[in-house]
Design a protein around this motif. Structure first.
Motif, PDB file in Angstrom:
ATOM      1  N   VAL A 332       0.849  -1.193   0.000  1.00  0.00           N
ATOM      2  CA  VAL A 332       0.000   0.000   0.000  1.00  0.00           C
ATOM      3  C   VAL A 332       0.887   1.247   0.000  1.00  0.00           C
ATOM      4  CG1 VAL A 332      -1.743  -1.247   1.350  1.00  0.00           C
ATOM      5  CG2 VAL A 332      -0.110   0.254   2.516  1.00  0.00           C
ATOM      6  N   VAL A 333       0.267   2.374  -0.234  1.00  0.00           N
ATOM      7  CA  VAL A 333       1.007   3.630  -0.099  1.00  0.00           C
ATOM      8  C   VAL A 333       0.404   4.508   1.000  1.00  0.00           C
ATOM      9  CG1 VAL A 333       1.955   3.609  -2.439  1.00  0.00           C
ATOM     10  CG2 VAL A 333      -0.270   4.687  -2.027  1.00  0.00           C
ATOM     11  N   GLY A 334      -0.585   3.981   1.717  1.00  0.00           N
ATOM     12  CA  GLY A 334      -1.102   4.738   2.873  1.00  0.00           C
ATOM     13  C   GLY A 334      -2.201   5.718   2.535  1.00  0.00           C
ATOM     14  N   THR A 335      -3.018   5.373   1.531  1.00  0.00           N
ATOM     15  CA  THR A 335      -4.099   6.278   1.141  1.00  0.00           C
ATOM     16  C   THR A 335      -5.288   6.139   2.076  1.00  0.00           C
ATOM     17  OG1 THR A 335      -3.421   5.847  -1.129  1.00  0.00           O
ATOM     18  CG2 THR A 335      -5.517   7.013  -0.820  1.00  0.00           C
ATOM     19  N   VAL A 337      -9.189   8.338   2.803  1.00  0.00           N
ATOM     20  CA  VAL A 337     -10.073   9.481   2.591  1.00  0.00           C
ATOM     21  C   VAL A 337     -11.200   9.406   3.615  1.00  0.00           C
ATOM     22  CG1 VAL A 337      -9.579   9.686   0.122  1.00  0.00           C
ATOM     23  CG2 VAL A 337     -11.474   8.260   0.858  1.00  0.00           C
ATOM     24  N   LYS A 408     -10.892  12.741  -3.481  1.00  0.00           N
ATOM     25  CA  LYS A 408     -10.470  11.709  -4.425  1.00  0.00           C
ATOM     26  C   LYS A 408      -9.317  12.168  -5.322  1.00  0.00           C
ATOM     27  CE  LYS A 408     -12.064   7.841  -5.459  1.00  0.00           C
ATOM     28  NZ  LYS A 408     -11.348   6.536  -5.241  1.00  0.00           N
ATOM     29  N   VAL A 410      -6.612  12.712  -4.262  1.00  0.00           N
ATOM     30  CA  VAL A 410      -5.442  12.053  -3.690  1.00  0.00           C
ATOM     31  C   VAL A 410      -5.060  10.807  -4.488  1.00  0.00           C
ATOM     32  CG1 VAL A 410      -6.487  10.407  -2.057  1.00  0.00           C
ATOM     33  CG2 VAL A 410      -4.420  11.671  -1.410  1.00  0.00           C
ATOM     34  N   ASP A 411      -6.003  10.261  -5.249  1.00  0.00           N
ATOM     35  CA  ASP A 411      -5.708   9.047  -6.024  1.00  0.00           C
ATOM     36  C   ASP A 411      -4.576   9.268  -7.029  1.00  0.00           C
ATOM     37  OD1 ASP A 411      -7.631   7.627  -4.675  1.00  0.00           O
ATOM     38  OD2 ASP A 411      -9.105   7.668  -6.305  1.00  0.00           O
ATOM     39  N   ALA A 414      -1.564   8.768  -5.183  1.00  0.00           N
ATOM     40  CA  ALA A 414      -1.392   7.357  -4.816  1.00  0.00           C
ATOM     41  C   ALA A 414      -0.768   6.579  -5.971  1.00  0.00           C
ATOM     42  CB  ALA A 414      -2.741   6.748  -4.426  1.00  0.00           C
ATOM     43  N   VAL A 415      -1.220   6.852  -7.184  1.00  0.00           N
ATOM     44  CA  VAL A 415      -0.642   6.159  -8.343  1.00  0.00           C
ATOM     45  C   VAL A 415       0.797   6.636  -8.570  1.00  0.00           C
ATOM     46  CG1 VAL A 415      -0.941   5.513 -10.753  1.00  0.00           C
ATOM     47  CG2 VAL A 415      -2.952   6.014  -9.357  1.00  0.00           C
TER      48      VAL A 415
ATOM     49  N   VAL B 412      -6.668   8.609 -12.647  1.00  0.00           N
ATOM     50  CA  VAL B 412      -5.917   7.440 -12.172  1.00  0.00           C
ATOM     51  C   VAL B 412      -5.318   6.700 -13.364  1.00  0.00           C
ATOM     52  CG1 VAL B 412      -6.253   5.127 -11.200  1.00  0.00           C
ATOM     53  CG2 VAL B 412      -7.132   7.142  -9.993  1.00  0.00           C
ATOM     54  N   VAL B 415      -2.359   8.666 -14.993  1.00  0.00           N
ATOM     55  CA  VAL B 415      -1.069   8.486 -14.309  1.00  0.00           C
ATOM     56  C   VAL B 415      -0.532   7.084 -14.583  1.00  0.00           C
ATOM     57  CG1 VAL B 415       0.188   8.680 -12.141  1.00  0.00           C
ATOM     58  CG2 VAL B 415      -1.856  10.075 -12.509  1.00  0.00           C
ATOM     59  N   MET B 421       2.002   1.312 -16.577  1.00  0.00           N
ATOM     60  CA  MET B 421       1.600   0.199 -15.727  1.00  0.00           C
ATOM     61  C   MET B 421       0.823  -0.837 -16.523  1.00  0.00           C
ATOM     62  SD  MET B 421       0.274   1.767 -12.130  1.00  0.00           S
ATOM     63  CE  MET B 421       1.431   2.607 -11.031  1.00  0.00           C
ATOM     64  N   LEU B 429      -3.813  -0.972  -6.913  1.00  0.00           N
ATOM     65  CA  LEU B 429      -3.593   0.436  -6.569  1.00  0.00           C
ATOM     66  C   LEU B 429      -4.339   0.807  -5.297  1.00  0.00           C
ATOM     67  CD1 LEU B 429      -3.706   2.152 -10.070  1.00  0.00           C
ATOM     68  CD2 LEU B 429      -1.738   1.988  -8.513  1.00  0.00           C
ATOM     69  N   ASP B 430      -3.665   1.584  -4.467  1.00  0.00           N
ATOM     70  CA  ASP B 430      -4.188   1.974  -3.153  1.00  0.00           C
ATOM     71  C   ASP B 430      -4.976   3.279  -3.306  1.00  0.00           C
ATOM     72  OD1 ASP B 430      -4.630   2.379  -0.474  1.00  0.00           O
ATOM     73  OD2 ASP B 430      -2.508   2.609   0.055  1.00  0.00           O
ATOM     74  N   LEU B 431      -6.157   3.167  -3.894  1.00  0.00           N
ATOM     75  CA  LEU B 431      -6.999   4.349  -4.123  1.00  0.00           C
ATOM     76  C   LEU B 431      -7.852   4.627  -2.890  1.00  0.00           C
ATOM     77  CD1 LEU B 431      -8.183   3.661  -7.788  1.00  0.00           C
ATOM     78  CD2 LEU B 431      -6.073   4.739  -6.974  1.00  0.00           C
ATOM     79  N   TYR B 433     -10.617   5.012  -0.324  1.00  0.00           N
ATOM     80  CA  TYR B 433     -11.915   4.370  -0.129  1.00  0.00           C
ATOM     81  C   TYR B 433     -12.580   4.848   1.150  1.00  0.00           C
ATOM     82  CZ  TYR B 433     -15.379   1.262   1.733  1.00  0.00           C
ATOM     83  OH  TYR B 433     -16.524   0.803   2.295  1.00  0.00           O
ATOM     84  N   ALA B 434     -13.803   5.284   1.004  1.00  0.00           N
ATOM     85  CA  ALA B 434     -14.742   5.487   2.114  1.00  0.00           C
ATOM     86  C   ALA B 434     -16.109   5.543   1.429  1.00  0.00           C
ATOM     87  CB  ALA B 434     -14.454   6.764   2.888  1.00  0.00           C
ATOM     88  N   PHE B 437     -17.258   8.186  -1.028  1.00  0.00           N
ATOM     89  CA  PHE B 437     -16.352   8.506  -2.126  1.00  0.00           C
ATOM     90  C   PHE B 437     -16.179   7.404  -3.156  1.00  0.00           C
ATOM     91  CE2 PHE B 437     -14.773  10.998   1.531  1.00  0.00           C
ATOM     92  CZ  PHE B 437     -15.026  12.255   1.018  1.00  0.00           C
TER      93      PHE B 437
END
Lengths: 458, 458
Positions: A332-335, A337, A408, A410-411, A414-415, B412, B415, B421, B429-431, B433-434, B437
């Motif tokens: 993961v990269v720590g995303t 929301v 969103k 932030v995605d 994240a990529v 996304v 990028v 990719m 991918l660490d998109l 999530y909540a 959103f």
């Protein structure tokens, strides 16, 4: 040849995703799948509970993606209200207790999936178990909180303990219900998953919504009235009246069984797996979801990041591998929301403190922009903070606080983190532009330009 | 030492961004900057004109990011209503004509920036110049269209010629004004920037909005009434009554000057530059914005993609280089977002036809998902189509058609395309999530999973 036996411990996202995926890849006479769940629900969205509490969504049925009956109809033998009480890895069986009858027995496995989830932090405070003190982790928690709010006891004053994402989502729920809300947080700012300067923006917004935000403050006790119900939350030198208390202190990996069985755990207490989600050193034991640590691709460390989206991916990977395919979860990269009323909050990558802890030297850039072209109706402000490594310019992290259309974005970061892009490379990203969707320079690009200039020392 | 002289031809996004950036990096006694603009405005958002016409935003002042006076106050000598009529590259001067006085003279340069933009396609049809036929490219076009719509002539019937993104945005404007709208397009579906199957979704949505969509149809003439004003648009065997006609046929690079000067042009007629935005083979001539071809990183070809966001980036790169710094524009991946009323439309990378034209073999995956968790209010449907290369699984393109929350998800993929990719990599991918959103699997991830399975032949 007899069917192989897959045992899944825990019937929520990771466990049932693994079971479902394995079921799709194998026939029942190849693989027998049994899932044990100690609670009364399978495959539910814990993330939806604050919105149920807030009256935004209905519950609990709407939060259940797939019922035990639906799983059974698909060939998964789900045993509800059944707790796994021990693991015998050498003997390849689990000990299970039927919580209704109390009956105990063994159940053999060839493959074992541990998806035991996480348990909420519940500090050992006086009064913490009093009626009126609520968690928001399970559907039963959700039902109890909804009933308490519907009852509308007393003056409709609520205290939320903890201002992380669960705490702020609970605060939103209470505000929507018309309760007076105080949030108590021991850090200097709400949302300790953000840098303090960004957390301060969240505090300002929450205060503007009429939420009282008390920071740098430890809760010392929960006070009860003559009826035994919660009456107030005590902090050093003060009492905050409360008819309802919501605990939003986060969760810890639920790994008591794994610990007793000698399985490898990380510093957070989460299970350690390889990239195929196999518990390290154990060929036929898999683990996923909120009970594991995941590899953080930015720092190279494993961390405990309990999120439904990771749990689903883990389940998919485990089920593919158990089912005879091949898949990995690279990390993961720590995303993350979240939102509190109309304030959107997002982060990915490392915070300043995390970057420092890794020995990284970095520059920061913080910019203000809008969600749409400035002249377009509904353009809302947002603040974007970006961290980049000194010298290399590699993106290290992004935090966003804003209104509609902020989180969103932030995605993109994240990529970019996944691809190990530099902020200079990011300045040229071909992001979608039209006035209803973005300024001509998307806010993330504005931040990247500023960060790239900082890397160059401009 | 005398100041160097920078001459900018064209006062919109690319030209004035270049001038502004160069100005910030240099002192006036180092670099003298003169910009020639034949029109009456600088630095305006042409993309905003359909929204002005639709009454969504005010105009024209709100669409001007910086006026000539503001540029002058920052040390840029802007000459309005002044046309550059010739380039003498060997002699290092341009020929300019003052459009008010008719006066002509030479102006010397050390650095020349060509930012001449694009001109709308205007087929040589009978009646095309009649009153009531409008473009939407310049602020003067916008004013004329707004006046015509405010006048509300006749039965308030409008025909839009062309159903590309300008055409559909114009259709939205007319619908918002309460006009009856017919869109005529020669392709099989609206939005030829999408594959036909995705374009069909746009057609269905437009029809549902009460817009008449006529495809596979060429306009043959514009019919005028006794007053000389437009009365109808003729196609083979049919006349479409029209009180107003809007031309939305796209644009071509405005490179007559460059062609006369022998500068290198691509197949679209756009100028060819190196990565520093220097015209190929010319040390001190730069070009950017809608008059150049850009490198498409997915196909490796140069293409004409007129978009304000590219123009601004080009200007930034040119200004940095002219100002003594170093910057490059690495290319685009073909991202575009637009909307028609509440329908959002996005694309990036290659369409099927483009992939085929490059000799690529590919798989496709098309999925339906929602903008938020299915149980969360405001969750809206969207369709995501993904193309991936056979064998390698490399992402080739993404198209999205949906409602609120659909279009910007294409970022996304933009990028991921830039980072080359594979769709299998994208599944992890660490998109963010909540529930408010995204579903627990973001729609882009659902499409990536499906595409990855198709690559593997599952």
């Amino acid at each position: 040849m007899a069917a192989q036996r897959l045992v899944v411990v825990g019937g929520d996202a990771a466990g049932m995703s693994a079971a479902s995926r394995a079921r799709r890849l194998t026939k029942p006479d190849e693989l027998e799948i049994v899932a044990f769940e100690r609670g009364g629900f399978t495959s539910y969205s814990a993330c939806g509970i604050p919105y149920w509490a807030g009256g935004v969504v209905d519950g609990p049925d709407e939060l259940v993606a797939r019922t035990p009956e639906e799983h059974r109809a698909r060939g998964i033998d789900v045993r509800m209200r059944t707790e796994v009480t021990g693991l015998d890895l050498g003997g390849q069986h689990v000990l299970v207790r039927d919580l209704e009858s109390g009956e105990e027995r063994r159940h053999g496995f060839d493959h074992l999936v541990l998806a035991t989830g996480a348990r909420p932090v519940r500090p050992p405070l006086e009064g913490i178990d009093a009626p009126g003190v609520h968690g928001v982790q399970t559907l039963d928690d959700g039902r109890a909180l909804v009933d308490a709010l519907d009852g509308g006891a007393g003056d409709r004053r609520a205290v939320v303990v903890g201002a992380g994402y669960i705490g702020v989502e609970a605060a939103e729920a209470l505000v929507r219900r018309g309760w007076a809300v105080t949030v108590i947080e021991r850090s200097a700012q709400p949302m300790a998953t953000l840098d303090p300067d960004m957390g301060a923006l969240v505090r300002d917004a929450m205060t503007g919504m009429g939420i009282e935000v008390v920071t740098d403050t430890e809760v010392t006790a929960v006070r009860t009235g003559p009826d035994g119900r919660v009456r107030a939350v005590a902090t050093a030198g003060r009492e905050h009246p409360a008819d309802v208390v919501v605990l939003g202190l986060g969760v810890r990996p639920e790994t008591a069984l794994a610990r007793e069985a000698g399985l490898p755990l990380g510093t957070s207490g989460g299970l350690l797996t390889d990239l195929a989600m196999r518990v390290r050193g154990h060929e036929n034991v898999w683990a996923g979801g909120d009970c594991v640590e995941v590899l953080d691709l930015v720092s190279g460390r494993t961390r405990h990041i309990p999120l439904g989206t990771h749990a689903n991916k883990h389940g998919q990977v485990i089920g593919t591998n158990v089912g005879g395919g091949y898949a990995t979860f690279p990390g993961v990269v720590g995303t993350a929301v979240s939102k509190v009323c109309d304030l959107e909050i997002a982060r990915t990558g490392l915070l300043e403190a995390q970057a420092r802890a890794e020995g990284l030297r970095y520059v920061t850039a913080t910019i203000e922009s809008t969600s749409r072209a400035g002249y377009y109706p509904g353009a809302r402000p947002m603040t974007v903070k970006m961290l980049a490594e000194r010298g290399t310019g590699r993106l290290l992290g992004v935090q966003i606080v804003g209104r509609e259309g902020a989180a969103k974005r932030v995605d993109v970061a994240a990529v970019a983190l996944t691809a190990r892009m530099t902020v200079d490379q990011m300045t040229a990203l071909d992001l979608g532009y039209a006035p209803p969707f973005s300024p001509v320079w998307d806010p993330v690009l504005v931040a990247a330009r500023r960060a790239a200039a900082a890397v160059k020392g401009d």
